[in-house]
Design an enzyme around this catalytic site. Structure first.
Site, PDB file in Angstrom:
ATOM      1  CD  GLU A 121      -2.633   1.417  -0.060  1.00 47.92           C
ATOM      2  OE1 GLU A 121      -2.566   2.526  -0.631  1.00 47.92           O
ATOM      3  OE2 GLU A 121      -3.280   0.448  -0.515  1.00 47.92           O
ATOM      4  CG  ASP A 170      -7.626  -4.942  -5.460  1.00 47.24           C
ATOM      5  OD1 ASP A 170      -6.411  -4.942  -5.175  1.00 47.24           O
ATOM      6  OD2 ASP A 170      -8.525  -4.893  -4.595  1.00 47.24           O
TER       7      ASP A 170
END
Length: 294
Positions: A121, A170
């Site tokens: 992330e 994604d």
């Protein structure tokens, strides 16, 4: 590149599709005793409060997970949808449904002691939140949070020592170059570790790159001689509202493309996807597709 926050969209119809496929895939892969490495290239914050300010701005869960939950007594859910509803409900006190688990927490809930999870992330706020959320799991070395670009994960963890891996890709696709980067990632992954399971989520929107991506993935899988499965869910028309004061319509459809899918996945999705159309469809354009090859 840091404007996207998944908290605005947690629990929407795209999450329902993505996480139904993810749970069904992981449930099969964890039946074999050999250790599994799972990589989430764009992990987000990990957990979301559906009563938070972010989530309530768009309230997309109302037409996604919560609608599915409200209608579950009307008809028996397909097994894949029941597994999804049960897992999400397990993160909540009975009847509250205020917490929605993102992919990292869904994955971690299904892993065994011998399995490993790598979470990427880059968003600074979401990465801090993800760190804090993962710390509550007391998962030790099983879960690693990396504040790095998930598109660069292939050379770091593939192939894993156990030669078994699931990669979930994604991204937000807020930058249109993400589509090309997804195809590049899958190309590299197949070259380094041809037997890995690769799951790609993408939005279906009026943009050429969005419609080209599944075709490119199909070509990559076919050239590599690998089986693939492609599932899409449309809940409404993609046309923009004409009124000046109308709200943005939100995402109309999304897809999941899986290379080297479990042999059980298509059979699980066949009864699940029509139920999603029936329960989450918002207009006469609601539909699904499911096809595969290899």
């Amino acid at each position: 590149m840091f404007s996207y926050r998944h908290a605005f969209h947690a629990g929407n119809h795209a999450d329902v599709l993505k996480h139904t496929v993810l749970i069904a895939t992981l449930s099969h892969l964890t039946q074999k005793e050999t250790a599994l490495t799972v990589i989430d290239t764009h992990a987000g914050a990990g957990l979301y409060r559906l009563d938070s300010e972010f989530a309530q701005i768009s309230a997309e869960a109302a037409d996604g997970f919560r609608r599915l939950l409200d209608q579950r007594e009307q008809q028996d859910l397909a097994p894949a949808l029941q597994d999804y509803v049960d897992l999400v409900a397990s993160f909540n006190h009975k009847g509250s449904n205020r917490v929605y688990p993102g992919s990292p927490f869904i994955i971690q809930r299904l892993l065994r002691d011998q399995d490993r999870l790598k979470l990427y992330e880059l968003h600074p706020t979401d990465a801090r939140t993800l760190d804090a959320n993962v710390a509550q799991l007391d998962a030790g070395r099983q879960v690693a949070v990396l504040r790095e670009d998930g598109f660069d994960c292939v050379t770091k963890f593939l192939p894993p020592p156990s030669r078994r891996a699931l990669l979930l890709c994604d991204p937000s696709y807020e930058v249109k170059t993400d589509y090309a980067r997804v195809a590049s990632l899958v190309t590299q992954a197949l070259k380094r570790f041809a037997t890995g399971c690769y799951a790609v989520w993408y939005p279906i929107i009026p943009r050429p790159e969005a419609h080209d991506l599944p075709r490119r993935l199909k070509t990559l899988a076919t050239k590599a001689g690998k089986p693939w499965l492609h599932a899409t869910l449309t809940v409404k028309s993609s046309k923009m509202p004409v009124a000046d004061d109308a709200k943005r319509p939100g995402l109309p459809a999304s897809g999941m493309f899986i290379i080297n899918p479990p042999h059980t996945l298509k059979g699980l999705l066949q009864p699940a996807l029509p139920q999603l159309v029936q329960r989450l469809g918002q207009d006469r354009n609601a539909a699904f597709t499911l096809d595969g090859g290899g």
